[in-house]
Structure formats: C-alpha cells, structure tokens
Design a protein around this motif. Structure first.
Motif, short mmCIF file in Angstrom:
data_model
loop_
_atom_site.label_atom_id
_atom_site.label_comp_id
_atom_site.label_asym_id
_atom_site.label_seq_id
_atom_site.Cartn_x
_atom_site.Cartn_y
_atom_site.Cartn_z
N MET A 174 20.72 -10.47 19.18
CA MET A 174 21.40 -9.66 20.19
C MET A 174 20.56 -8.45 20.59
O MET A 174 20.49 -8.08 21.76
N LEU A 175 19.91 -7.84 19.60
CA LEU A 175 19.03 -6.70 19.92
C LEU A 175 17.84 -7.15 20.75
O LEU A 175 17.38 -6.42 21.64
N ASP A 189 17.92 -9.49 22.95
CA ASP A 189 18.44 -9.63 24.31
C ASP A 189 18.63 -8.26 24.98
O ASP A 189 18.42 -8.12 26.18
N ARG A 190 19.04 -7.28 24.19
CA ARG A 190 19.30 -5.95 24.75
C ARG A 190 18.01 -5.19 25.00
O ARG A 190 17.82 -4.55 26.04
N TRP A 191 17.08 -5.23 24.04
CA TRP A 191 15.84 -4.47 24.15
C TRP A 191 14.75 -5.23 24.91
O TRP A 191 13.83 -4.61 25.44
N ARG A 224 25.31 -11.48 25.41
CA ARG A 224 25.10 -11.29 23.99
C ARG A 224 26.22 -11.89 23.15
O ARG A 224 26.02 -12.18 21.98
N ALA A 266 17.90 -10.85 30.99
CA ALA A 266 17.99 -11.19 29.57
C ALA A 266 19.03 -12.28 29.42
O ALA A 266 20.22 -12.02 29.37
N GLY A 297 20.09 -14.11 27.16
CA GLY A 297 20.87 -14.32 25.95
C GLY A 297 20.28 -15.26 24.95
O GLY A 297 20.96 -15.66 24.01
#
Length: 441
Positions: free
Chosen positions: A66-67, A69-71, A219, A357, A359
């Motif tokens: 998940m990080l 995908d976020r970063w 996410r 992103a 996912g």
C-alpha cells in the motif's frame, strides 16, 4: 525472453534483487548462532527474535504494498533499503535482547517495503527494449518473474558463502558487509531507477479484462475483490509447501535417523535444480497456459508430499535412505518453479486501472501476506500432527496428508477461480499478467 533483451530498468531491478538477497543471506542465516554463542541469549529469546523478524516482514507485506502505491515503487524500494540498513546497524550495536528484537523487526520491515514495490515495478517494466509491447509479442515470451526467481536464487546461494567467510572475523563483520551491500544498492537505484511515469500504461492492449474500480480506492480494492482474495488464499499454499524445506523436511530427516549434514545437501539440491531448470520449466508453463500450469504445479507438490508420506518412518527405527527425501525435494521444487512465476504473473490481471498508481503494490503485498498466514497456520497444525503422530504411534505419514490435500485443493480450485477472469488458453503475459520468486528477502 533473453535477459539482455529486457529494458535497462528491468535489468536494474533484477540486479537489485540479486544483491539484496546476497546481503540478506550473508547475515540472517547466522543470526541465531551469533546470538547464542557471541551474546549468550537463550533459546526462547532467539526464537522470539527470529519469529519477530519473519512476522514483521510477512505481516507487513500488505502495508508495504500500500505504501508503494501511495509513495511510488521507487521511493518504497529505496526506503526499504534504508530501513534494512538501520536494522543491520541496530543488530551490530545490540548487546541485549531488546536491541536484537528491534533490529530484527527493522530488518523484516525493510523487506516488506522492498519486495512488493519491486514486484509491482517489474510488472510495469517488463517490455523489451525498443518495442511497444504488443499483446501478440508479449504473449510468446517468458515472464520477467522467471528471471526474478533465478537472480533471487543466485543471491540465496552466494549469500551464505560470503557470510561463512566473513564469520571468521566475527558476526559484526558480516553485518558491516550487509550494511555496505544495501548502501551500495540504495545509491545505485537512486541513480539508475527512473521515477514512475505520471500515467502507467494500462493493460488493455494485452487483452486482460480489468476489474471494476473500487469505491474504496486502489489501495483497498484488493481486499474488496473476493475473487482475488480467494486466489491469494489458494496460491498461498505454494508458500506453505515450499516452507516445508525449512520445517518438515529437516524433521523428517531426523525421524529417519539421518545425519543433519544431509540437510545442506538437500538445500544445495534445491538451489541447483532452480538454477538449471527454472528456464525450461517456465517455458513448459508458458505453453500450458496459466490455469493448467497452476494445476500441474500443485499436483507436483501434492505428489512430493505423498512420496514423503508413504516413505516416512517412526523415529528410533532403523536408519532410512536419503533417496525418498531427495525425490520429495526434487518434485517439490519442480512444482514450485512452475507455480511461482505463474502466480506472480497473474496478479496484475486482477488490478483495476486507477491512473498513476494502479494499486499493484497492494495486490502483490496481499498475496505475500496470505502466503505468510498460510505458513504460520499450516506449520502450527503440522507441528501438532508431528507430535501427536510420534506420541500415539499413528501411521508415520499422517503429518504429510493435510499438505497433500491442501495442494490438491489448490490444483482443483485455482483454474475455476481463473475461469471467466483470465483466459485459460492464453499464456501468462509477463507485462499485464507477468518468482517465498526465488526466495525474495
């Protein structure tokens, strides 16, 4: 596809996996011995430290994905390297249980950040240099995750050799080398790994149907996709099966009255088979198509456990032969080589397209976490069965029966899960549907 035909970004990621595994296997396999001999920790403390390292990695794979995908995958990969450096530095500075525990958790967390992000980035990067990556071309070439399995296995073989050499100067020397390895990887990736494009290419050109977008966002979409959760739960049986090289096989070796030195020979056999046969086995899987490759792979693993069951012996009886265990490991590794790239290659086909992103990190993270849960639960049950079998003189092959049943269940159910979602007659596509991969750490 030959290694040289991959894009420079892909070769950089595969090289990073190789060096990352060398740094891991040069240190972690010797951690238990060092804590006991050099630092005087007891067996309970050592077990807790090692368990915390495994749990922090396997349990945090979903969070790490998940990080990513976020970063962005690049930032997550670099952060994972830095966290592992801090973990190794904490182990080097440790003189008591608390610091060893903290260092082990940080070491695992570094892997949880690194691996899902690398796998996610590889699934996007898998196009040959100078091509547009048309579906017809990509459907005929080998998944990049095959090369991930091979490079990871090379690192798993070379790492303990390097670590054994450095232990002559003490465990701190191995830790210092590990810190240097991860520092070098971080610097090289910083310069060589490009930032993610603003919009990652969708997988439509490969003919893979994308799932409907989730209202919860990319996410969390993996947890809301029931078909994917079932896929991960069944595919996790592969990690449970492979983990028996470290759990049930050594116990079975002892039950047969065979010297522990044979365990190293079995590990060497597994590595040699992977290095020699991963490419031809993956070619066979490509011809089968993903559904049949999954079914055949799990049937092979079930066959390995059946062989172990019918040749098992009660402890204390006459010494047994190594041949059945060598056969078990050989068949198990053949199934694992067929399954791992296929499973990783199918994950992007479940991912909805969500712009920059999409996912994928969370999807790869959930798959790895499900595998870790399967290992934790499966080994707990298997351990109880081993104790009960020896205590009550049950048929000695009893502990292997659930493993055979679970892998046969996966062989039967996974093609059904894929039916209607991913064409069972088309070879797994390494980009849109592009290797425990080879012992990624």
């Amino acid at each position: 596809m030959p290694f040289r035909d991959h894009r420079p970004e892909t070769r950089t990621l595969l090289g990073a996996q190789l060096v990352f595994n060398i740094g891991f296997y040069a240190v972690v396999p010797f951690l238990a011995g060092a804590m006991g001999t050099e630092y005087g920790l007891g067996a309970a403390a050592i077990g807790l430290v090692l368990g915390a390292r495994t749990f922090s990695q396997q349990g945090m794979f979903l969070l790490g994905g998940m990080l990513a995908d976020r970063w962005g995958a690049r930032r997550a990969i670099l952060t994972g390297c830095l966290v592992r450096i801090v973990g190794y530095a904490t182990l080097a500075a440790a003189s008591d249980f608390a610091l060893f525990l903290l260092g082990a958790v940080l070491t695992g967390a570094g892997g949880a950040l690194f691996s899902p992000a690398l796998e996610s980035r590889l699934s996007h990067a898998d196009r040959p240099a100078g091509t547009t990556g048309s579906g017809s071309e990509r459907g005929s070439r080998r998944s990049v995750f095959v090369w991930l399995a091979i490079t990871g296995e090379i690192g798993a073989v070379l790492g303990p050799v390097v670590g054994s050499f450095l232990l002559g100067w003490g465990f701190d020397a191995a830790l210092t080398m590990g810190i240097g390895v991860f520092a070098a990887v971080t610097v090289l990736l910083w310069y060589l790994l490009p930032a993610e494009p603003e919009h990652l290419p969708p997988d439509r050109e490969a003919g893979v149907p994308a799932a409907a977008p989730s209202a919860a966002g990319p996410r969390w979409a993996c947890l809301r996709d029931r078909r994917f959760v079932v896929f991960c739960a069944l595919a996790g049986m592969n990690m449970l099966a492979y983990n028996q090289l470290y759990f049930a096989v050594p116990i079975e070796l002892s039950r047969r009255g065979l010297d522990g030195a044979w365990l190293g020979a079995l590990f060497l056999l597994a590595s040699v088979l992977t290095l020699l046969l991963q490419l031809p086995v993956s070619t066979a899987g490509l011809r089968m198509g993903p559904g049949r490759a999954l079914a055949v792979g799990f049937v092979l693993e079930a066959g390995a456990f059946t062989l172990a069951a019918v040749t098992s012996m009660h402890p204390g009886t006459a010494p047994g032969s190594m041949a059945p265990l060598m056969g078990t490991v050989t068949v198990l590794i053949l199934g694992h080589m067929l399954l791992t790239p296929t499973i990783l290659s199918l994950i992007p086909s479940f991912v909805p397209v969500h712009g920059p992103a999409s996912g994928r990190g969370a999807y790869y993270g959930l798959a790895a976490t499900c595998g870790g849960i399967a290992v934790l639960a499966g080994n707990a049950v298997l351990g109880q069965l081993l104790d009960l079998t020896d205590r009550h003189s049950w048929w000695p092959g009893t502990p292997w029966v659930p493993l055979s049943a679970l892998t046969l269940l996966a062989a039967a159910a996974l093609p059904v899960v894929l039916r209607g979602h991913h064409s069972d007659t088309r070879p797994a596509d390494p980009s849109a549907a592009t290797g425990p991969a080879g012992r990624t750490r």
